[in-house]
Design a protein around this motif. Structure first.
Motif, PDB file in Angstrom:
ATOM      1  N   UNK A 486     -27.052  21.577  22.080  1.00  0.00           N
ATOM      2  CA  UNK A 486     -27.113  21.559  20.158  1.00  0.00           C
ATOM      3  C   UNK A 486     -26.130  20.001  20.032  1.00  0.00           C
ATOM      4  N   UNK A 487     -24.558  19.835  20.044  1.00  0.00           N
ATOM      5  CA  UNK A 487     -24.244  19.011  19.695  1.00  0.00           C
ATOM      6  C   UNK A 487     -24.607  17.582  20.567  1.00  0.00           C
ATOM      7  N   UNK A 488     -24.934  17.557  21.121  1.00  0.00           N
ATOM      8  CA  UNK A 488     -25.601  16.177  21.103  1.00  0.00           C
ATOM      9  C   UNK A 488     -26.838  15.878  20.859  1.00  0.00           C
ATOM     10  N   UNK A 489     -27.524  16.697  20.832  1.00  0.00           N
ATOM     11  CA  UNK A 489     -29.323  16.547  19.760  1.00  0.00           C
ATOM     12  C   UNK A 489     -28.824  15.901  18.767  1.00  0.00           C
ATOM     13  N   UNK A 490     -27.975  16.896  17.816  1.00  0.00           N
ATOM     14  CA  UNK A 490     -26.944  16.578  16.894  1.00  0.00           C
ATOM     15  C   UNK A 490     -26.578  15.390  16.220  1.00  0.00           C
ATOM     16  N   UNK A 497     -31.296   8.297  15.970  1.00  0.00           N
ATOM     17  CA  UNK A 497     -32.198   8.784  15.779  1.00  0.00           C
ATOM     18  C   UNK A 497     -33.603   8.220  14.367  1.00  0.00           C
ATOM     19  N   UNK A 498     -31.955   7.775  13.377  1.00  0.00           N
ATOM     20  CA  UNK A 498     -32.198   7.868  11.884  1.00  0.00           C
ATOM     21  C   UNK A 498     -32.477   8.942  11.755  1.00  0.00           C
ATOM     22  N   UNK A 499     -32.141  10.056  12.025  1.00  0.00           N
ATOM     23  CA  UNK A 499     -32.453  11.860  11.310  1.00  0.00           C
ATOM     24  C   UNK A 499     -31.606  11.891  10.409  1.00  0.00           C
ATOM     25  N   UNK A 500     -31.607  12.837   9.082  1.00  0.00           N
ATOM     26  CA  UNK A 500     -30.371  12.857   8.179  1.00  0.00           C
ATOM     27  C   UNK A 500     -29.909  13.796   8.114  1.00  0.00           C
ATOM     28  N   UNK A 501     -28.813  13.836   8.716  1.00  0.00           N
ATOM     29  CA  UNK A 501     -27.835  15.181   8.730  1.00  0.00           C
ATOM     30  C   UNK A 501     -27.842  16.547   8.090  1.00  0.00           C
ATOM     31  N   UNK A 503     -27.227  19.515   8.537  1.00  0.00           N
ATOM     32  CA  UNK A 503     -27.079  21.113   7.992  1.00  0.00           C
ATOM     33  C   UNK A 503     -25.208  20.858   7.393  1.00  0.00           C
ATOM     34  N   UNK A 504     -25.986  20.751   5.833  1.00  0.00           N
ATOM     35  CA  UNK A 504     -25.085  20.831   5.130  1.00  0.00           C
ATOM     36  C   UNK A 504     -25.093  19.298   4.722  1.00  0.00           C
ATOM     37  N   UNK A 505     -25.428  18.872   5.555  1.00  0.00           N
ATOM     38  CA  UNK A 505     -24.764  17.093   5.212  1.00  0.00           C
ATOM     39  C   UNK A 505     -23.962  16.363   6.266  1.00  0.00           C
ATOM     40  N   UNK A 506     -22.949  17.850   7.215  1.00  0.00           N
ATOM     41  CA  UNK A 506     -21.652  17.106   7.804  1.00  0.00           C
ATOM     42  C   UNK A 506     -22.125  16.040   9.019  1.00  0.00           C
ATOM     43  N   UNK A 507     -21.532  15.357   9.094  1.00  0.00           N
ATOM     44  CA  UNK A 507     -21.668  14.358  10.242  1.00  0.00           C
ATOM     45  C   UNK A 507     -21.260  14.330  11.338  1.00  0.00           C
ATOM     46  N   UNK A 508     -21.930  13.724  12.152  1.00  0.00           N
ATOM     47  CA  UNK A 508     -21.924  13.304  13.515  1.00  0.00           C
ATOM     48  C   UNK A 508     -20.617  13.475  13.927  1.00  0.00           C
ATOM     49  N   UNK A 509     -19.955  12.849  13.700  1.00  0.00           N
ATOM     50  CA  UNK A 509     -17.899  13.653  13.569  1.00  0.00           C
ATOM     51  C   UNK A 509     -17.824  15.014  13.629  1.00  0.00           C
TER      52      UNK A 509
END
Length: 551
Positions: A486-490, A497-501, A503-509
């Motif tokens: 899940x974490x790798x895909x997100x 991949x240009x997808x917007x965050x 999950x409530x705007x939570x960043x990849x970090x």
């Protein structure tokens, strides 16, 4: 002498020391190679852990991120130090009592499954390769500026040095090299911080200068005048939820990092493991309490030195010209008024500063002596190389010990196991070099991804493995895979991949926190729906938490 000469002298001397230690620490036994013979004193292990921990992200990039993010950058301070409290209280002593070589070793034996061991190996390699990418970028940055070589060439030089003491001495060579590297990096960090604090406030103690001077008020006003938000205003660059999630991800990621956990296998006893964590926290705090002051003073100085200066004035700044050659600092007089302006808007901003140069450029911007600038370069390399060596050994031991010895050939001799470990260090070096030449982001950003992956994969299964005897192999495998995938895909979809965050705007970090929650939930549910662990494993877990009396 010039900056370049001083840099060559100081970097060269430090490299000679590292190579000498590596040569003197060469080993033949697998116990020495993988866990330094479990004979490292607490204070030395604390210094080595601090050096292993304070990577290029801490030394080179963290202050730069705080300079750009302001208040929101405090997530790195809270997350990366808070994680050590978790590690010292919840994990390190128990893992030392368990007495294995690596994190996958613990997972494989605690969950009585080679499949669980293999999943843990994959997670360890993912985390370590992501982390080492940031270190090699840091090495390239230092070499490109201070030795005037191409970034790729700098990465290759760093690979050769790390490879030498890692291949010869394994964990023993790495440990004593890291003790020396801690001394270099902390002195290199403190001297310019003290100097710039004195220069701007008249107070040589950075922490006190940061707290009791009016520089923050001045910088806030400058930021407002330039169109930025105030430097100390919270939740400007990140939402409150993202700040919370990122802080937690960094914290539990710290407690789950395999190259940090393995350091607690190198001490003689459980008591020494606790003391090691305490010493490490003290050594780390020296730098981490200095970083906010250095960040703010550096931003103030940079804006004062560059904003609204004429083209001619900037061209006369030797340090600006040299950093411009690295392409990490650039100028573009877009409105053709003969001056360079710093603004928050891309279409009008005329000064582009890579955040990874903040710490390295500070001594030059503050007009400190050339030897200080060279020392900072040596410190940056010490930080990057110390962590890179620890990460390379994690990758090496994951393959050589946890796959080759524990799964493929359990009868392999000591000599053969060490030989395979050394081959794997070389293989890991090649991968690290590739990521150093082709980094996927800023140093601290890349490293933050590693923490998210560690939080989502390792922390839950280690924590539950110690404190919940009902957690079984099926639950651990399902939890690790679910959290990691899940974490790798997100991260990949949002970052590349240009997808917007979503999950409530939570960043990849910060998404590693959600990955960790998913891991916990899946592990607990699957464990309850499948048969309990064997009685001997449950007894092992009970014994693991039983205090031992040491003489």
């Amino acid at each position: 002498m010039s900056v370049e000469i001083w840099t060559i002298v100081l970097v060269g001397l430090s490299f000679v020391v590292y190579i000498y230690i590596g040569w003197q620490s060469r080993v033949e036994s697998s116990k020495d190679f993988f866990i330094a013979g479990q004979g490292v004193p607490s204070i030395a292990n604390g210094a080595a852990t601090a050096a292993d921990w304070m990577s290029a992200a801490s030394f080179i990039s963290m202050a730069g991120l705080i300079s750009f993010l302001g208040y929101d950058g405090s997530i790195f301070l809270m997350g990366w130090t808070g994680g050590y409290v978790l590690l010292a209280l919840l994990l390190a002593p128990y893992l030392r009592k368990f007495g294995k070589y690596t994190v996958p070793d613990f997972v494989g034996d605690r969950y009585y499954s080679n499949i669980a061991r293999l999943v843990a190996v994959i997670a360890a390699i993912f985390v370590s390769l992501t982390y080492v990418a940031g270190q090699m970028r840091g090495v390239g940055i230092v070499f490109s500026r201070f030795l005037q070589v191409d970034i790729n060439t700098g990465v290759i030089i760093g690979m050769i040095i790390v490879g030498f003491f890692s291949v010869l001495g394994g964990m023993k060579g790495i440990t004593w090299t890291q003790v020396a590297q801690y001394g270099v990096l902390i002195v290199a960090y403190l001297i310019p911080a003290i100097a710039i604090a004195w220069f701007l406030t008249g107070n040589p103690i950075p922490q006190l200068a940061f707290t009791f001077s009016n520089v923050a008020d001045k910088l806030n006003q400058i930021q407002l005048d330039l169109g930025f938000k105030q430097y100390t205003e919270p939740f400007v660059n990140k939402t409150m939820l993202d700040v919370l999630f990122t802080t937690i991800a960094l914290m539990v990621g710290t407690a789950g990092l395999p190259h940090i956990i393995v350091r607690f296998y190198t001490v003689p006893s459980v008591r020494a493991a606790r003391f090691s964590a305490g010493w490490a926290l003290l050594f780390i705090a020296i730098l981490y309490t200095t970083a906010p002051a250095l960040s703010m003073f550096a931003r103030y100085n940079l804006i004062d030195s560059l904003h609204n200066q004429t083209v001619t004035q900037v061209q006369q700044l030797d340090w600006a010209t040299k950093w411009e050659k690295t392409k990490l600092l650039s100028f573009d007089d877009k409105n053709k008024d003969g001056r360079f302006q710093l603004t928050p808007k891309k279409d009008t901003n005329e000064i582009n500063i890579d955040r990874d140069i903040i710490v390295l450029s500070t001594p030059e911007v503050a007009n400190l002596p050339p030897w200080v600038i060279g020392l900072v370069a040596a410190g940056g390399l010490a930080a990057a190389l110390s962590t890179a060596s620890g990460l390379l050994l994690v990758i090496s031991s994951s393959i050589a010990h946890d796959i080759y010895y524990r799964i493929i050939d359990s009868t392999a001799s000591e000599k053969k196991r060490v030989f395979v470990g050394r081959i794997m260090v070389g293989f890991s070096l090649v991968l690290a070099g590739y990521f150093g030449v082709n980094p996927p982001g800023f140093v601290s950003e890349v490293v933050a991804f590693a923490f998210g992956l560690a939080a989502a994969s390792f922390f839950p299964v280690i924590f539950l493995g110690i404190f919940d005897k009902r957690t079984n192999a099926e639950g651990a495998i399902a939890g690790m895979l679910t959290g990691l995938i899940f974490t790798i895909i997100y991260i990949v979809s949002v970052k590349f991949g240009g997808v917007q965050p979503w999950f409530f705007g939570v960043s990849p970090e910060g998404i590693g926190t959600l990955g960790m929650m998913i891991n916990f939930i899946v592990t607990l549910i699957v464990s309850r729906l499948t048969p309990p662990p064997p009685a001997e494993i449950q007894a092992l877990v009970e014994d693991l938490r039983t205090p031992i009396i040491e003489q």
